[in-house]
Scaffold this active site. Structure first.
Site, mmCIF file in Angstrom:
data_model
loop_
_atom_site.group_PDB
_atom_site.id
_atom_site.type_symbol
_atom_site.label_atom_id
_atom_site.label_comp_id
_atom_site.label_asym_id
_atom_site.label_seq_id
_atom_site.Cartn_x
_atom_site.Cartn_y
_atom_site.Cartn_z
ATOM 1 N N LYS A 153 0.838 -1.203 0.000
ATOM 2 C CA LYS A 153 0.000 0.000 0.000
ATOM 3 C C LYS A 153 0.872 1.252 0.000
ATOM 4 O O LYS A 153 1.467 1.619 1.018
ATOM 5 C CB LYS A 153 -0.909 0.043 1.231
ATOM 6 C CG LYS A 153 -2.003 1.072 1.059
ATOM 7 C CD LYS A 153 -2.511 1.653 2.356
ATOM 8 C CE LYS A 153 -1.886 2.937 2.761
ATOM 9 N NZ LYS A 153 -1.934 4.059 1.817
ATOM 10 N N GLU A 156 -1.207 7.678 -0.144
ATOM 11 C CA GLU A 156 -2.199 8.189 -1.105
ATOM 12 C C GLU A 156 -1.662 9.345 -1.937
ATOM 13 O O GLU A 156 -2.086 9.546 -3.064
ATOM 14 C CB GLU A 156 -3.530 8.549 -0.439
ATOM 15 C CG GLU A 156 -3.491 9.216 0.930
ATOM 16 C CD GLU A 156 -3.352 8.241 2.097
ATOM 17 O OE1 GLU A 156 -2.321 7.553 2.183
ATOM 18 O OE2 GLU A 156 -4.269 8.197 2.939
ATOM 19 N N GLY A 206 6.180 5.019 8.621
ATOM 20 C CA GLY A 206 5.324 6.198 8.669
ATOM 21 C C GLY A 206 5.455 6.873 10.015
ATOM 22 O O GLY A 206 6.485 6.743 10.692
ATOM 23 N N GLU A 209 2.628 7.934 15.460
ATOM 24 C CA GLU A 209 1.223 7.858 15.873
ATOM 25 C C GLU A 209 0.490 6.723 15.136
ATOM 26 O O GLU A 209 -0.170 5.880 15.759
ATOM 27 C CB GLU A 209 0.585 9.204 15.543
ATOM 28 C CG GLU A 209 -0.776 9.404 16.097
ATOM 29 C CD GLU A 209 -1.399 10.695 15.557
ATOM 30 O OE1 GLU A 209 -0.731 11.414 14.769
ATOM 31 O OE2 GLU A 209 -2.556 10.957 15.911
ATOM 32 N N GLY A 211 1.947 4.300 13.528
ATOM 33 C CA GLY A 211 2.656 3.060 13.871
ATOM 34 C C GLY A 211 2.074 2.412 15.118
ATOM 35 O O GLY A 211 1.878 1.196 15.182
ATOM 36 N N GLU A 228 8.973 1.215 11.213
ATOM 37 C CA GLU A 228 10.048 2.202 11.032
ATOM 38 C C GLU A 228 9.364 3.561 11.102
ATOM 39 O O GLU A 228 8.595 3.922 10.212
ATOM 40 C CB GLU A 228 10.735 1.957 9.695
ATOM 41 C CG GLU A 228 12.119 2.547 9.638
ATOM 42 C CD GLU A 228 12.118 3.945 9.087
ATOM 43 O OE1 GLU A 228 12.119 4.900 9.906
ATOM 44 O OE2 GLU A 228 12.108 4.098 7.867
ATOM 45 N N CYS A 262 13.114 10.493 7.671
ATOM 46 C CA CYS A 262 13.086 10.043 9.071
ATOM 47 C C CYS A 262 14.480 10.095 9.682
ATOM 48 O O CYS A 262 14.618 10.151 10.888
ATOM 49 C CB CYS A 262 12.494 8.653 9.170
ATOM 50 S SG CYS A 262 13.187 7.515 7.992
ATOM 51 N N GLU A 352 9.239 15.843 15.503
ATOM 52 C CA GLU A 352 9.747 15.631 14.148
ATOM 53 C C GLU A 352 9.117 16.683 13.235
ATOM 54 O O GLU A 352 7.904 16.692 13.039
ATOM 55 C CB GLU A 352 9.384 14.226 13.660
ATOM 56 C CG GLU A 352 9.957 13.946 12.286
ATOM 57 C CD GLU A 352 9.718 12.514 11.819
ATOM 58 O OE1 GLU A 352 8.568 12.033 11.907
ATOM 59 O OE2 GLU A 352 10.686 11.888 11.352
HETATM 60 O O1 TXE Z 1 2.184 9.652 7.796
HETATM 61 P P1 TXE Z 1 1.250 8.415 8.076
HETATM 62 P P2 TXE Z 1 1.788 11.028 7.071
HETATM 63 C C1 TXE Z 1 5.955 11.438 9.903
HETATM 64 C C2 TXE Z 1 6.361 12.857 9.591
HETATM 65 C C3 TXE Z 1 5.144 13.404 8.901
HETATM 66 C C4 TXE Z 1 4.047 12.712 9.661
HETATM 67 C C5 TXE Z 1 2.742 12.574 8.936
HETATM 68 O O2 TXE Z 1 6.599 13.546 10.787
HETATM 69 O O3 TXE Z 1 5.044 14.771 8.979
HETATM 70 O O4 TXE Z 1 4.554 11.430 9.932
HETATM 71 O O5 TXE Z 1 2.914 11.970 7.666
HETATM 72 C C6 TXE Z 1 -0.783 4.870 5.962
HETATM 73 N N1 TXE Z 1 -3.723 2.239 9.247
HETATM 74 N N2 TXE Z 1 6.416 10.485 8.896
HETATM 75 O O6 TXE Z 1 0.494 11.559 7.521
HETATM 76 O O7 TXE Z 1 -0.159 8.859 8.217
HETATM 77 C C7 TXE Z 1 -0.716 6.017 4.997
HETATM 78 O O8 TXE Z 1 -1.708 5.901 4.020
HETATM 79 C C8 TXE Z 1 -2.814 1.811 8.369
HETATM 80 C C9 TXE Z 1 7.647 9.828 9.180
HETATM 81 O O9 TXE Z 1 1.941 10.798 5.645
HETATM 82 O O10 TXE Z 1 1.877 7.645 9.177
HETATM 83 C C10 TXE Z 1 0.696 5.869 4.447
HETATM 84 O O11 TXE Z 1 0.730 4.842 3.457
HETATM 85 N N3 TXE Z 1 -2.115 2.615 7.559
HETATM 86 C C11 TXE Z 1 7.959 8.800 8.224
HETATM 87 C C12 TXE Z 1 1.483 5.423 5.689
HETATM 88 O O12 TXE Z 1 0.506 4.868 6.574
HETATM 89 C C13 TXE Z 1 -2.332 3.942 7.659
HETATM 90 C C14 TXE Z 1 7.388 8.790 6.880
HETATM 91 C C15 TXE Z 1 2.220 6.561 6.412
HETATM 92 O O13 TXE Z 1 1.305 7.599 6.702
HETATM 93 C C16 TXE Z 1 -3.275 4.461 8.570
HETATM 94 C C17 TXE Z 1 6.149 9.472 6.770
HETATM 95 C C18 TXE Z 1 -3.982 3.546 9.389
HETATM 96 N N4 TXE Z 1 -4.872 3.963 10.315
HETATM 97 C C19 TXE Z 1 5.716 10.297 7.751
HETATM 98 N N5 TXE Z 1 -3.269 5.806 8.450
HETATM 99 C C20 TXE Z 1 9.311 8.192 8.229
HETATM 100 N N6 TXE Z 1 9.622 7.447 9.280
HETATM 101 O O14 TXE Z 1 10.061 8.356 7.286
HETATM 102 C C21 TXE Z 1 -2.378 6.129 7.497
HETATM 103 N N7 TXE Z 1 -1.796 4.981 6.997
#
Ligand code: TXE
Length: 450
Positions: A153, A156, A206, A209, A211, A228, A262, A352
């Site tokens: 996945k 989006e 991701g 939160e 995670g 991660e 990250c 972050e």
């Molecule tokens: O991350 P999300 P977002 C951090 C960074 C950023 C913040 C928000 O600080 O500003 O997170 O980014 C999927 N169940 N990182 O909103 O929401 C989502 O569709 C299952 C750090 O983009 O965590 C996407 O594919 N999956 C980071 C993935 O999770 C869900 C990289 C990450 O999205 C879900 C990105 C759910 N309930 C953001 N909700 C790093 N470590 O590099 C969303 N997703």
């Protein structure tokens, strides 16, 4: 409802897709489950050959994939090309790893004990928007090498490179159903994957939160989980370091990928006796970061991913601002490189930012440097700059972080383990370590009694 995909450098729509929903996830999981028995039975030479073919196809299509990634994420094209090169190398590495991850024979009373590495089944791979193809490959490579099938996945905002990769997977000859891509909202598609009873493991990259919610959701069906997550890494600069070299490198440790990384070393800890000189050098090197059109070969930093994200980033770029660079006016979600003098208690040093904003923090001695570096809920990455080798190792051992580099910014290499301590997650990606979390150890005892 359509999924509108935007180029963050121009705000133009580059694709409109029908988003996947729960039904599509269920169908993808069913296809992956049906394909599993045949895929796990593919001989090791054939499985390695198929992964090698995929690696070669990625290399053949490198320019196209880099362009997709650059347009969809706003990445400078030169950096996008380097990322795609890594994707090819990741598949080559795991092609070579297929027959090198194996069990053992253990001497026991009355017989012999054998261990086997068995695949888990269907793995759900959930990836973010900052390095869409790269992070997908870090999960796909070991998952496929171990004999698992997957449902991937993408985020989006950035589904395009994963969808193209899925076509190359088929072109490589990897059977239908082994790799399935579902592009749709995380709260629907991601969550369904997490809860689906036929998914054996979730590999997630991701936010911390989400995670945590993945971990909660996976508990219901006792899925394997690797996470991660976010980071707030320290770039520790001692007064005895090559300050010119450290200052020349520091901007790229936090502003690469516009800080949406990250591993960003977004807390720059500087020994007080070198503060004035280092800050002067850092302002100079930061002022030379080339921000602009991602399609330009010379560009080093592009825009942020979205207008909403830019708002979040802007909320950190205040207080004692030491430097604010230039950025194009727009269209595009531009934000300038920003250096803020802070204490480790300030919001800019605790959360972050995921944008081109770095906190500059002074320290007095080695013990304080280690204490500050560890004074964070995260523990992903970091750098140590010093000419004293023993100190470099002492500090590296003292920092609670998964990946550290000495006199360097580098965090990820194909053959070495990558992952976090504390709230940066758990499990390791890349290298041979990744194979541990895509396989199960089976123990078989064989009696040798006559
Ligand atoms: O991350 P999300 P977002 C951090 C960074 C950023 C913040 C928000 O600080 O500003 O997170 O980014 C999927 N169940 N990182 O909103 O929401 C989502 O569709 C299952 C750090 O983009 O965590 C996407 O594919 N999956 C980071 C993935 O999770 C869900 C990289 C990450 O999205 C879900 C990105 C759910 N309930 C953001 N909700 C790093 N470590 O590099 C969303 N997703």
């Amino acid at each position: 409802m359509t999924l509108t995909v935007v180029n963050p450098a121009t705000e133009e729509t580059i694709a409109e897709l029908e988003p996947a929903g729960i039904d599509e996830v269920d169908e993808a999981v069913a296809r992956a489950r049906d394909a599993f028995a045949a895929w796990r039975a593919v001989g090791v030479s054939d499985r390695a050959r198929l992964l090698r073919r995929l690696a070669s196809l990625v290399e053949e299509h490198a320019d196209e994939l880099a362009r997709i990634e650059s347009e969809n994420v706003g990445k400078p094209i030169a950096g996008a090309r380097a990322e795609v090169a890594m994707v090819g190398n990741v598949f080559h590495f795991y092609a070579g790893a297929v027959d090198k991850h194996h069990g053992e024979t253990i001497p026991v009373d009355g017989g012999v004990d054998l261990t086997f590495r068995e695949p888990l089944g269907v793995c759900g791979l959930i990836v973010p928007w900052n390095f869409p193809l790269n992070i997908a490959s870090w999960k796909l490579g070991p998952a496929l090498a171990c004999g698992n099938t997957v449902v991937l996945k993408p985020a989006e905002l950035t589904p395009l490179s994963a969808l193209r990769l899925a076509e190359l997977v088929l072109e490589a000859g990897i059977p239908e159903g082994v790799v399935n891509v579902v592009a749709g909202p995380g709260r629907v598609v991601g969550q369904r994957l997490v809860e689906h009873p036929d998914v054996a493991k979730i590999a997630f990259t991701g936010s911390t939160e989400v995670g945590a919610s993945v971990m909660r959701g996976a508990a219901e069906t006792v899925k394997r989980v690797t996470l991660e997550l976010g980071g707030k890494s320290a770039n520790v600069v001692f007064a005895d370091a090559d300050l010119e070299r450290a200052a020349a490198a520091a901007p790229y440790a936090v502003f690469d990928n516009a800080g949406q990384d990250c591993c960003a070393r977004s807390r720059i800890l500087v020994e007080r006796s070198a503060w004035d000189r280092f800050v002067e050098l850092l302002v100079d090197s930061t002022s030379r970061v080339r921000v602009g059109d991602p399609a330009d070969e010379a560009t080093e930093m592009g825009p942020l991913i979205s207008a909403q994200h830019r708002e979040t980033v802007a909320s950190y770029a205040n207080g004692n601002v030491v430097f604010r660079g230039n950025a194009p006016d727009g269209p595009g979600f531009w934000f300038p490189c920003t250096l803020v003098e802070a204490t480790n208690a300030d919001r800019v040093a605790r959360e972050e930012v995921f944008g081109p904003v770095a906190a500059l923090i002074p320290f007095g001695d080695e013990a304080e440097a280690i204490r500050l570096a560890n004074d964070t809920p995260y523990g992903l990455s970091g750098s140590i700059w010093t000419r004293d080798g023993a100190r470099a190792l002492r500090v590296a051992r003292g920092i609670d972080s998964g990946v550290l580099s000495v006199n360097s910014n580098s965090s990820v290499r194909v053959a070495t383990p990558f992952g976090g301590f504390k709230q940066s997650g758990f499990g390791r990606e890349l290298g041979m370590h990744a194979l541990e979390s895509y396989s199960e150890v089976k123990n078989v005892f064989v009696s040798t009694e006559a």
